[in-house]
Design an enzyme around this catalytic site. Sequence first.
Site, short mmCIF file in Angstrom:
data_model
loop_
_atom_site.label_atom_id
_atom_site.label_comp_id
_atom_site.label_asym_id
_atom_site.label_seq_id
_atom_site.Cartn_x
_atom_site.Cartn_y
_atom_site.Cartn_z
CE LYS A 13 -28.21 15.16 3.53
NZ LYS A 13 -27.26 14.90 2.43
CE LYS A 18 -31.55 21.77 -3.66
NZ LYS A 18 -30.59 22.46 -4.58
CE LYS A 44 -23.52 22.54 -4.74
NZ LYS A 44 -24.71 22.80 -3.91
#
Length: 326
Positions: A13, A18, A44
């Site tokens: 998520k 991560k 991003k």
Amino acid sequence: MEKQTVKIAFYGKGGIGKSTIAANVSAALGAEGKRVLHIGCDPKADSTRCLTEKKSPTVLEQINRLGEGLSREDIVFPGVFGVSCVEAGGPRAGSGCAGMGITVMEEELKRLNILEESWDAVIYDVLGDVVCGGFSVPMRKHYVQKVFVVTSADFMSLYAANNIMKGIKGCCGEEGKMLGGLILNHCRSDADREIVELFSERTGAKVLFDMEESREIKLSDYQRTAVLKAYPQGKAAKAFRRLSGLVTGHGEGTLPQPLDEKKWRVLGRQYLRKRSGSHEPKQMYRRDGKIWPGGSPYAVPARNDSPKGGYCPGCGRLPLLYPGSV
């Protein structure tokens, strides 16, 4: 003898940590002298910032700026401990398909034969929205051998992990064993471990590693560098060295059994009962003074002298707000 390249992907998520985990695993492997290609697959484009210690141009940005026919040096940038870094990139927020960058990047990597180079490890860092076909490309097209899912004990994080498992099962079929395991991030207590272990038991996804909350990790993120460079002898650096060995090991993966909505409800009830220390839900008053039939493991047991009108029967002060209680 031809070198066997370990190809793995980290999913999870958004905001779960991560990218921090993936980047520091790459750094740990690089520090061991391994030749590592780290590929960021998030629009991003922040997966490699702790490796290159700056924002690197993405593949999409370079194509828009330089046109067709990019060279290797246009999209592969050096990072700490010799890690080679690539950022797929994506369109501006609200202006296009977020998964497009992955598809375009893979085409460029193939054209330049970058994936055919002699790598010890290729690490993909992928956003967990597997509903998007672009984000499922690394596992759907079998660019990776194993997928590791980063999660916390929060409900929405586990819910996202469950959706990722659905994607793995859908991409691999009943015979595929691509799931390497769960990585519990932001682990703060035994309660966090309990809920993730319950989730693990129900889905067949083993908990590979617990990454505890760490001040060293937070400070390294703000310094825009890898933990192993900022705090090489710290507890977090040692944890990433252990994790890098686990994810690149040769153990067999598993085929996950993601939960449906009914099993989600059962899991929630089991966890709440376990944490409350009782197998029977305790009673809670509604605003009209009647006992709420669903109960709550955090409510104070009903008493004959409890005040009416929806106030806590324990302290008599706080109104009990519960879905459907009015």
